[in-house]
Write an enzyme that holds these catalytic residues in place. Structure first.
Site, PDB file in Angstrom:
ATOM      1  N   MET A 150       0.758  -1.140  -0.043  1.00 26.71           N
ATOM      2  CA  MET A 150      -0.214  -0.143   0.095  1.00 26.71           C
ATOM      3  C   MET A 150       0.956   1.160   0.111  1.00 26.71           C
ATOM      4  O   MET A 150       1.057   1.922   0.893  1.00 26.71           O
ATOM      5  CB  MET A 150      -0.870  -0.071   1.119  1.00 26.71           C
ATOM      6  CG  MET A 150      -1.633  -1.315   1.414  1.00 26.71           C
ATOM      7  SD  MET A 150      -2.800  -1.445   2.599  1.00 26.71           S
ATOM      8  CE  MET A 150      -1.989  -1.593   4.170  1.00 26.71           C
ATOM      9  N   ASP A 151       1.351   1.611  -1.347  1.00 27.68           N
ATOM     10  CA  ASP A 151       2.422   2.751  -1.398  1.00 27.68           C
ATOM     11  C   ASP A 151       1.605   3.956  -1.837  1.00 27.68           C
ATOM     12  O   ASP A 151       0.827   3.870  -2.705  1.00 27.68           O
ATOM     13  CB  ASP A 151       3.339   2.285  -2.116  1.00 27.68           C
ATOM     14  CG  ASP A 151       4.739   3.035  -2.046  1.00 27.68           C
ATOM     15  OD1 ASP A 151       4.690   3.822  -1.191  1.00 27.68           O
ATOM     16  OD2 ASP A 151       5.398   3.234  -3.131  1.00 27.68           O
TER      17      ASP A 151
END
Length: 293
Positions: free
Chosen positions: A41-42
């Site tokens: 989850m960047d």
């Protein structure tokens, strides 16, 4: 009156969207559906900066995106979803940012185990993978409560990698395997000659039963944090970064990797659908490579 009409239209719109989504998933189900999708989850902080918002707002919007993606995955028939929430390296960030993320994590874990949450709606079992001793006590206790509260759920699995890196997981597995083998050696020596000193242990290691002392692949995999979960079929890292960043290095040998440009709070149904279509295209090749081992 206007508010009533607005709610009616909103409800109608939601029903139409749900119907269309179910139709889309029905079409996708004619191809192979991945059992396990992992997400890095960047882009939460970049999302906030690009909109002149406080950094913490990006993480909150990211959590909302996560809830939507979880719903889509489980509706599609994906049983396992794993997310990279917080790496060990992230503890090196500014202390106030780390504290904010820990507080938010505790808040959202508590929300997940409420009766009306998505977890209970879809019968989701929650795992937390990583060195949980690195977490502060409130977050660690919240994680333990979530694990205990959902232990009996069997419909789907949601795994959160927190205080995690793949190298830490591998070292943990090696250490645990060594401890297990050493205990086994001592027990064999005790049973065979009633002795348990260091010399007898060395004699056993150099004897004909040396093979019984070797740490096997199965031993290592049994002691991984992720033991019990199948390897991911798809790994999606948002924000366009084509790096694994020390995430599930052991488990992604035959995993299809995708790096959409969207930041994590921007991820949507279309990104998931495209990932599944891409996977269905390459799945025969991946299965062929697995069988060649």
């Amino acid at each position: 009156m206007e508010n009533g009409n607005g709610r009616s239209l909103s409800g109608m719109y939601g029903s139409v969207c749900n119907f269309l989504r179910r139709c889309l998933f029905r079409v996708l189900s004619y191809g192979p559906i991945p059992k396990h999708i992992a997400f890095i989850m960047d882009g939460n902080r970049r999302f906030a900066r690009s909109r002149n918002l406080k950094e913490g707002v990006g993480h909150r919007v990211g959590f909302m995106a996560l809830m939507s993606i979880l719903q889509y995955c489980y509706e599609l028939g994906v049983k396992y979803v794993t997310v990279y929430a917080f790496s060990i390296d992230n503890f090196n960030r500014k202390p106030d940012e780390v504290q904010y993320v820990m507080d938010l994590m505790q808040e959202k874990i508590e929300e997940l185990i409420k009766e009306e949450s998505i977890v209970n709606k879809y019968g989701i079992k929650i795992n937390f993978f990583g060195n949980l001793n690195l977490l502060n006590e409130p977050v660690r206790r919240a994680a333990e409560r979530a694990i205990a509260a959902t232990a009996g759920n069997t419909q789907a699995v949601f795994s959160v990698c927190v205080a995690y890196t793949s190298t830490d997981e591998i070292v943990h597995s090696v250490n645990e395997s060594c401890i297990e083998k050493r205990a086994s050696i001592r027990q064999v020596n005790l049973n065979s000659n009633g002795a348990s000193d260091n010399n007898s242990e060395i004699e056993y290691l150099e004897g004909d039963n040396l093979g019984a002392c070797v740490i096997s692949l199965a031993d290592l995999e049994r002691h991984m944090y992720t033991a019990g979960c199948p390897d991911p079929d798809i790994l999606i890292r948002t924000s366009g970064e084509a790096r694994l960043s020390n995430f599930l290095l052991w488990q992604t040998t035959f995993c299809y990797l995708l790096a959409p440009d969207a930041l994590w709070p921007e991820i949507s149904l279309r990104h998931l659908v495209w990932a599944v279509l891409e996977y269905q295209h390459v799945q025969p090749y991946l299965e062929k490579k697995k069988k060649q081992l």
